[in-house]
Design a protein around this motif. Structure first.
Motif, PDB file in Angstrom:
ATOM      1  N   TYR A 159       0.833  -1.208   0.000  1.00 59.71           N
ATOM      2  CA  TYR A 159       0.000   0.000   0.000  1.00 59.71           C
ATOM      3  C   TYR A 159       0.866   1.256   0.000  1.00 59.71           C
ATOM      4  CZ  TYR A 159      -3.296   3.592   1.172  1.00 59.71           C
ATOM      5  OH  TYR A 159      -4.032   4.758   1.137  1.00 59.71           O
ATOM      6  N   ALA A 160       1.973   1.241   0.732  1.00 58.38           N
ATOM      7  CA  ALA A 160       2.849   2.410   0.776  1.00 58.38           C
ATOM      8  C   ALA A 160       3.411   2.721  -0.609  1.00 58.38           C
ATOM      9  CB  ALA A 160       3.974   2.188   1.772  1.00 58.38           C
ATOM     10  N   CYS A 161       3.804   1.691  -1.339  1.00 60.49           N
ATOM     11  CA  CYS A 161       4.314   1.896  -2.699  1.00 60.49           C
ATOM     12  C   CYS A 161       3.208   2.411  -3.615  1.00 60.49           C
ATOM     13  CB  CYS A 161       4.890   0.598  -3.248  1.00 60.49           C
ATOM     14  SG  CYS A 161       6.443   0.084  -2.445  1.00 60.49           S
ATOM     15  N   LEU A 162       2.023   1.837  -3.487  1.00 57.60           N
ATOM     16  CA  LEU A 162       0.895   2.298  -4.293  1.00 57.60           C
ATOM     17  C   LEU A 162       0.562   3.747  -3.972  1.00 57.60           C
ATOM     18  CD1 LEU A 162      -1.425   1.794  -6.283  1.00 57.60           C
ATOM     19  CD2 LEU A 162      -2.770   0.891  -4.368  1.00 57.60           C
ATOM     20  N   SER A 163       0.546   4.092  -2.690  1.00 59.11           N
ATOM     21  CA  SER A 163       0.225   5.450  -2.278  1.00 59.11           C
ATOM     22  C   SER A 163       1.302   6.429  -2.738  1.00 59.11           C
ATOM     23  CB  SER A 163       0.075   5.512  -0.756  1.00 59.11           C
ATOM     24  OG  SER A 163      -0.434   6.754  -0.343  1.00 59.11           O
ATOM     25  N   GLU A 184       4.698  -6.011  -8.279  1.00 59.74           N
ATOM     26  CA  GLU A 184       4.330  -4.750  -8.920  1.00 59.74           C
ATOM     27  C   GLU A 184       4.763  -3.551  -8.085  1.00 59.74           C
ATOM     28  OE1 GLU A 184       0.194  -5.513 -11.237  1.00 59.74           O
ATOM     29  OE2 GLU A 184       0.186  -6.094  -9.124  1.00 59.74           O
ATOM     30  N   ALA A 185       4.852  -3.751  -6.783  1.00 64.42           N
ATOM     31  CA  ALA A 185       5.230  -2.650  -5.891  1.00 64.42           C
ATOM     32  C   ALA A 185       6.731  -2.376  -5.922  1.00 64.42           C
ATOM     33  CB  ALA A 185       4.798  -2.973  -4.461  1.00 64.42           C
ATOM     34  N   LEU A 186       7.527  -3.400  -6.141  1.00 63.30           N
ATOM     35  CA  LEU A 186       8.977  -3.256  -6.052  1.00 63.30           C
ATOM     36  C   LEU A 186       9.580  -2.197  -6.983  1.00 63.30           C
ATOM     37  CD1 LEU A 186      10.145  -6.934  -5.448  1.00 63.30           C
ATOM     38  CD2 LEU A 186      10.440  -4.972  -3.903  1.00 63.30           C
ATOM     39  N   PRO A 187       9.130  -2.072  -8.249  1.00 62.74           N
ATOM     40  CA  PRO A 187       9.703  -1.015  -9.092  1.00 62.74           C
ATOM     41  C   PRO A 187       9.525   0.381  -8.497  1.00 62.74           C
ATOM     42  CG  PRO A 187       8.552  -2.602 -10.456  1.00 62.74           C
ATOM     43  CD  PRO A 187       8.226  -2.951  -9.030  1.00 62.74           C
ATOM     44  N   VAL A 188       8.408   0.618  -7.812  1.00 59.18           N
ATOM     45  CA  VAL A 188       8.204   1.900  -7.146  1.00 59.18           C
ATOM     46  C   VAL A 188       9.203   2.037  -6.010  1.00 59.18           C
ATOM     47  CG1 VAL A 188       6.603   3.300  -5.787  1.00 59.18           C
ATOM     48  CG2 VAL A 188       5.763   2.006  -7.766  1.00 59.18           C
ATOM     49  N   TYR A 189       9.404   0.980  -5.273  1.00 60.61           N
ATOM     50  CA  TYR A 189      10.357   1.041  -4.162  1.00 60.61           C
ATOM     51  C   TYR A 189      11.771   1.325  -4.660  1.00 60.61           C
ATOM     52  CZ  TYR A 189      13.381  -0.188  -0.337  1.00 60.61           C
ATOM     53  OH  TYR A 189      14.352  -0.133   0.629  1.00 60.61           O
ATOM     54  N   TRP A 190      12.207   0.616  -5.693  1.00 58.13           N
ATOM     55  CA  TRP A 190      13.583   0.807  -6.181  1.00 58.13           C
ATOM     56  C   TRP A 190      13.800   2.233  -6.678  1.00 58.13           C
ATOM     57  CZ3 TRP A 190      15.782  -2.625  -3.763  1.00 58.13           C
ATOM     58  CH2 TRP A 190      15.441  -3.977  -3.791  1.00 58.13           C
ATOM     59  N   ASP A 191      12.740   2.851  -7.156  1.00 55.07           N
ATOM     60  CA  ASP A 191      12.832   4.237  -7.660  1.00 55.07           C
ATOM     61  C   ASP A 191      12.182   5.206  -6.683  1.00 55.07           C
ATOM     62  OD1 ASP A 191      13.676   6.068  -9.530  1.00 55.07           O
ATOM     63  OD2 ASP A 191      11.890   5.887 -10.795  1.00 55.07           O
TER      64      ASP A 191
END
Length: 201
Positions: A159-163, A184-191
């Motif tokens: 949820y944190a990555c989505l938000s 799907e969340a990991l690419p947001v985390y890496w960037d």
């Protein structure tokens, strides 16, 4: 009163509560047992959407941030204070950061979800560096806990990555998205730095 029905009518039919309904709603929220009731979730949303954030109203909603409050109701209080009323004074940010810091308490899962979303919203709205720093640390902590197979952290991390992405997209005129998996969340985390505020240092 059916608070959920009133909330749905307000949300989709531009319904305005009557004076009598407001009195009943306020009396209910002031009652001793309201903090332990799931029904208080909808009641708080109705109250915040139909009221101004004057001191008396804010004090009443803050009552539901207490430790013994039903988690779903507490989540609505967080939503009301920081998403609906968008309180952003330094003391309000202090309180929101305090809520975020308790993410690891399992009985506060709904509260933590609400707080994460509100923090990303206010971070962009207020360009608040304190929230950006705290959210960056939270993302890193949650990712580490996911690697340790902490089941509680999985949903919060996703949820944190989505938000993070969703609020960035809204602030930058980009298309919003939705995802349900860690992959799907990991690419947001890496960037992740892209979705936080640029450091002032």
């Amino acid at each position: 009163m059916d608070f959920s029905d009133i909330y749905q009518r307000m949300k989709f039919k531009a319904y305005e509560i009557s004076k009598e309904e407001r009195i009943q709603l306020t009396d209910y929220l002031k009652s001793a047992g309201s903090t332990s009731q799931v029904e208080s979730h909808a009641a708080l949303l109705v109250f915040c959407y139909s009221s101004d954030p004057v001191a008396e109203n804010v004090k009443l909603v803050r009552k539901f941030l207490a430790k013994q409050t039903d988690d779903y109701a507490r989540a609505a209080a967080v939503t009301g204070l920081y998403r609906i009323w968008r309180l952003g004074a330094p003391s309000d940010i202090d309180d929101l950061l305090g809520v975020l810091a308790l993410w690891s308490v399992e009985s506060r899962y709904d509260t933590s979800i609400a707080a994460i979303g509100c923090a990303f919203l206010l971070m962009h709205l207020l360009q608040n560096q304190r929230l950006s720093f705290a959210l960056g640390r939270l993302l890193e902590t949650l990712h580490e806990e996911v690697r340790r197979e902490n089941d509680l952290a999985v949903g919060l991390f996703r949820y944190a990555c989505l938000s993070a992405y969703d609020n960035w997209a809204q602030s930058n005129g980009q298309r919003r998205t939705h995802f349900d998996t860690i992959e799907e969340a990991l690419p947001v985390y890496w960037d992740r730095q892209k979705y936080l505020l640029e450091s002032m240092n």
